[in-house]
Write a protein that holds these residues in place. Structure first.
Motif, short mmCIF file in Angstrom:
data_model
loop_
_atom_site.label_atom_id
_atom_site.label_comp_id
_atom_site.label_asym_id
_atom_site.label_seq_id
_atom_site.Cartn_x
_atom_site.Cartn_y
_atom_site.Cartn_z
N PHE A 164 24.33 29.39 -4.73
CA PHE A 164 23.91 29.95 -6.00
C PHE A 164 23.01 31.17 -5.80
O PHE A 164 22.43 31.67 -6.76
CB PHE A 164 23.20 28.89 -6.86
CG PHE A 164 24.16 27.91 -7.49
CD1 PHE A 164 25.20 28.35 -8.30
CD2 PHE A 164 24.04 26.55 -7.26
CE1 PHE A 164 26.10 27.46 -8.87
CE2 PHE A 164 24.93 25.65 -7.83
CZ PHE A 164 25.96 26.10 -8.64
N ASP A 165 22.90 31.63 -4.55
CA ASP A 165 22.10 32.83 -4.30
C ASP A 165 22.98 34.08 -4.24
O ASP A 165 22.56 35.12 -3.75
CB ASP A 165 21.29 32.67 -3.00
CG ASP A 165 22.13 32.21 -1.81
OD1 ASP A 165 23.38 32.19 -1.92
OD2 ASP A 165 21.54 31.88 -0.77
N LEU A 166 24.21 33.98 -4.72
CA LEU A 166 25.12 35.13 -4.80
C LEU A 166 25.22 35.53 -6.27
O LEU A 166 25.27 34.66 -7.14
CB LEU A 166 26.48 34.74 -4.24
CG LEU A 166 26.45 34.31 -2.78
CD1 LEU A 166 27.77 33.66 -2.37
CD2 LEU A 166 26.15 35.50 -1.86
N VAL A 167 25.27 36.83 -6.53
CA VAL A 167 24.96 37.31 -7.88
C VAL A 167 25.78 36.66 -8.99
O VAL A 167 25.22 36.18 -9.99
CB VAL A 167 25.00 38.86 -7.94
CG1 VAL A 167 26.33 39.44 -7.59
CG2 VAL A 167 24.55 39.37 -9.30
N LEU A 168 27.11 36.62 -8.84
CA LEU A 168 27.90 36.08 -9.96
C LEU A 168 27.71 34.57 -10.08
O LEU A 168 27.56 34.03 -11.18
CB LEU A 168 29.38 36.43 -9.79
CG LEU A 168 30.24 36.20 -11.04
CD1 LEU A 168 31.38 37.21 -11.10
CD2 LEU A 168 30.78 34.80 -11.15
N LEU B 297 32.38 43.23 -5.49
CA LEU B 297 32.50 41.77 -5.50
C LEU B 297 33.89 41.33 -5.03
O LEU B 297 34.87 42.05 -5.25
CB LEU B 297 32.25 41.23 -6.91
CG LEU B 297 30.86 40.66 -7.18
CD1 LEU B 297 29.78 41.70 -6.95
CD2 LEU B 297 30.74 40.12 -8.59
N VAL B 298 33.96 40.14 -4.44
CA VAL B 298 35.25 39.60 -4.02
C VAL B 298 35.20 38.08 -4.14
O VAL B 298 34.17 37.46 -3.86
CB VAL B 298 35.60 40.05 -2.57
CG1 VAL B 298 34.61 39.51 -1.54
CG2 VAL B 298 37.01 39.67 -2.18
N ARG C 59 17.14 23.24 -3.55
CA ARG C 59 17.25 23.97 -2.29
C ARG C 59 18.64 23.89 -1.66
O ARG C 59 18.98 24.71 -0.82
CB ARG C 59 16.21 23.44 -1.30
CG ARG C 59 16.41 21.99 -0.89
CD ARG C 59 15.29 21.51 0.02
NE ARG C 59 15.15 20.08 0.00
CZ ARG C 59 15.86 19.25 0.75
NH1 ARG C 59 16.76 19.70 1.59
NH2 ARG C 59 15.67 17.94 0.65
N HIS C 60 19.44 22.91 -2.11
CA HIS C 60 20.68 22.65 -1.38
C HIS C 60 21.72 23.77 -1.49
O HIS C 60 22.62 23.86 -0.66
CB HIS C 60 21.30 21.34 -1.85
CG HIS C 60 20.45 20.16 -1.50
ND1 HIS C 60 20.21 19.79 -0.21
CD2 HIS C 60 19.75 19.32 -2.29
CE1 HIS C 60 19.40 18.74 -0.19
NE2 HIS C 60 19.10 18.44 -1.45
N HIS C 61 21.59 24.58 -2.53
CA HIS C 61 22.60 25.63 -2.71
C HIS C 61 22.00 27.04 -2.70
O HIS C 61 22.64 27.98 -3.16
CB HIS C 61 23.40 25.38 -3.99
CG HIS C 61 24.05 24.03 -3.99
ND1 HIS C 61 25.12 23.74 -3.17
CD2 HIS C 61 23.75 22.88 -4.65
CE1 HIS C 61 25.47 22.48 -3.35
NE2 HIS C 61 24.65 21.93 -4.23
N THR C 62 20.77 27.14 -2.21
CA THR C 62 20.14 28.46 -2.05
C THR C 62 19.64 28.54 -0.61
O THR C 62 18.74 27.79 -0.21
CB THR C 62 18.98 28.63 -3.06
OG1 THR C 62 19.57 28.68 -4.37
CG2 THR C 62 18.21 29.93 -2.83
N ARG C 63 20.26 29.39 0.17
CA ARG C 63 20.08 29.37 1.63
C ARG C 63 18.61 29.51 2.05
O ARG C 63 18.15 28.80 2.92
CB ARG C 63 20.94 30.47 2.29
CG ARG C 63 22.45 30.28 2.06
CD ARG C 63 22.88 28.95 2.64
NE ARG C 63 24.30 28.66 2.49
CZ ARG C 63 24.78 27.62 1.79
NH1 ARG C 63 23.98 26.81 1.12
NH2 ARG C 63 26.08 27.38 1.76
#
Ligand code: NAD
Length: 357
Positions: free
Chosen positions: A190-194, A219-220, A328-332
């Protein structure tokens, strides 16, 4: 550690995927199996606890190991290595630039050298459009001079240069500069913009940009990244050996506020606000023509509109909670800081204990 028993007959290629437990790796590995390749995963397991949904697809076996510890004998018998195992974004790289250099630059170069010594013929490296750096929204292609602004981006540039120097008539490195990825993965980021904006829209019914939304980003979709890697495995050597490719599509360069608009359309009823400029000066538009020219069968299939709608369906199916989204589990960066602060990881990012959090 001997992987020789995994060399099935009947598979197309024998592929070692490092970082197999990560966001891209968890989408790539099942797809490689589906395409008939034999796959072995390697991952140290930093984010293994972050499992968002069941993928409904067979997974390969994944050996828990740090890539820095692999010996050439561990790489023998593989036709290709897909190397994804690094500290995977700019903030993570800034945590300790010296460690980033050791893991991302030195670790990747040593892995490539061992792979070459072991007789691996194709080495596919996950680089990043971050190498294009700050910019003022101008267009970049593979011939544009890199302008790395962070330890993460600098390491990508250094790995590309040094691993290219290892190329010979048998060993073919390929460098894929991925755009910022979006879309679902069992080991979601979830730390990727979209993905982040979609998660905010679902959990808070609000899209709040922490910047003025003006920077340009290519974006891809993660599925398109996976297909690009798949295509590189079997592409004609002359078309790809020693080459760098931007991975994405030229139409999919967006200003961040446009991405937010698309997400707002996919999640109706959200509040929408922009903030002041947050000092992040990365802004670049990228051309992706070379990939389409060299691999005419490859085209990105996913738009951000379709990707945002896909995320909404996923969040509804799994009933995504604020805890899952914010945790924390989905934000590196959060997970790595947690592992360091609780002493589970040593400062050199080796595990302090056998247990993996
Ligand atoms: N996701 C993106 O938007 C994006 C964009 C451009 C480039 N990339 C690159 O693609 C690669 C994969 O990205 P991702 O989004 O899947 O990242 P990720 O963080 O989800 O996955 C990386 C995986 O590598 C593992 N790893 C890290 N260091 C390791 C080590 N020393 N030994 C063994 N395993 C290790 C981690 O445990 C993790 O599972 C990275 O190199 C990243 O820089 C990603």
């Amino acid at each position: 550690m001997v992987f020789g028993s995994l060399l099935d007959c009947g598979a197309n290629m024998r592929v070692l995927v490092t970082g197999c437990d990560g966001y891209i790796g968890s989408r790539l590995a099942p797809r490689l199996l589906q395409a008939g390749h034999t796959v072995q995963g390697i991952d140290t397991g930093f984010y293994r606890s972050g499992w968002l949904y069941e993928p409904r697809a067979p997974f390969p076996s994944i050996h828990t190991s740090d890539v820095r510890d692999l010996a050439p004998s561990n790489l023998m018998g593989f036709d290709a290595v897909v190397h994804l195992a690094e500290l995977s974004n700019d903030p993570l790289g800034q945590l300790d630039p010296d460690i980033t250099e050791k893991v991302n630059h030195r670790g990747s170069c040593q892995l490539a050298l061992k792979a070459r010594d072991a007789g691996v013929s194709r080495f596919i490296y996950a680089s990043s459009c971050s190498v294009y750096g700050a910019g003022t929204g101008d267009w970049k292609d593979e011939n544009s001079p890199p302008d790395p602004r962070t330890a993460y981006a600098q390491c990508k540039v250094d790995v590309e240069r040094d691993v290219l120097g290892l190329m010979d008539e048998r060993f073919a490195p390929i460098f894929l500069r991925n755009a910022t990825v979006f879309g679902p993965s069992p080991r979601m980021r979830f730390d990727l913009v979209l993905n982040n904006l979609a998660g905010l829209a679902w959990t808070e019914r609000a899209i709040r940009l922490t910047s003025d939304g003006s920077p340009w980003r290519p974006l891809v979709h993660v599925a398109d990244v996976v297909e690009a890697i798949l295509a590189m495995l079997t592409a004609d050597r002359d078309a790809v050996a020693g080459e760098t490719f931007n991975v994405g599509s030229t139409e999919q360069n967006y200003q961040v506020r446009d991405i937010a608009d698309v997400v707002a359309d996919a999640f109706p009823g959200c509040e929408f606000s922009v903030g002041p400029s947050n000092g992040d000066d990365r802004s670049y538009r990228v051309k992706f023509d070379k990939l389409a020219e060299r691999i005419p069968t490859f085209r990105c299939q996913w738009s951000i509109e379709r990707g945002a709608a896909e995320l909404r369906e996923l969040f509804a199916r799994i009933n995504l909670t604020t805890e899952q989204f914010q945790g924390r589990h989905h934000t590196r960066l959060l997970q790595l800081k947690h592992l360091l602060q609780t002493g589970q990881l040593r400062p050199d990012l080796y595990w302090a204990v056998d247990a993996i959090a």
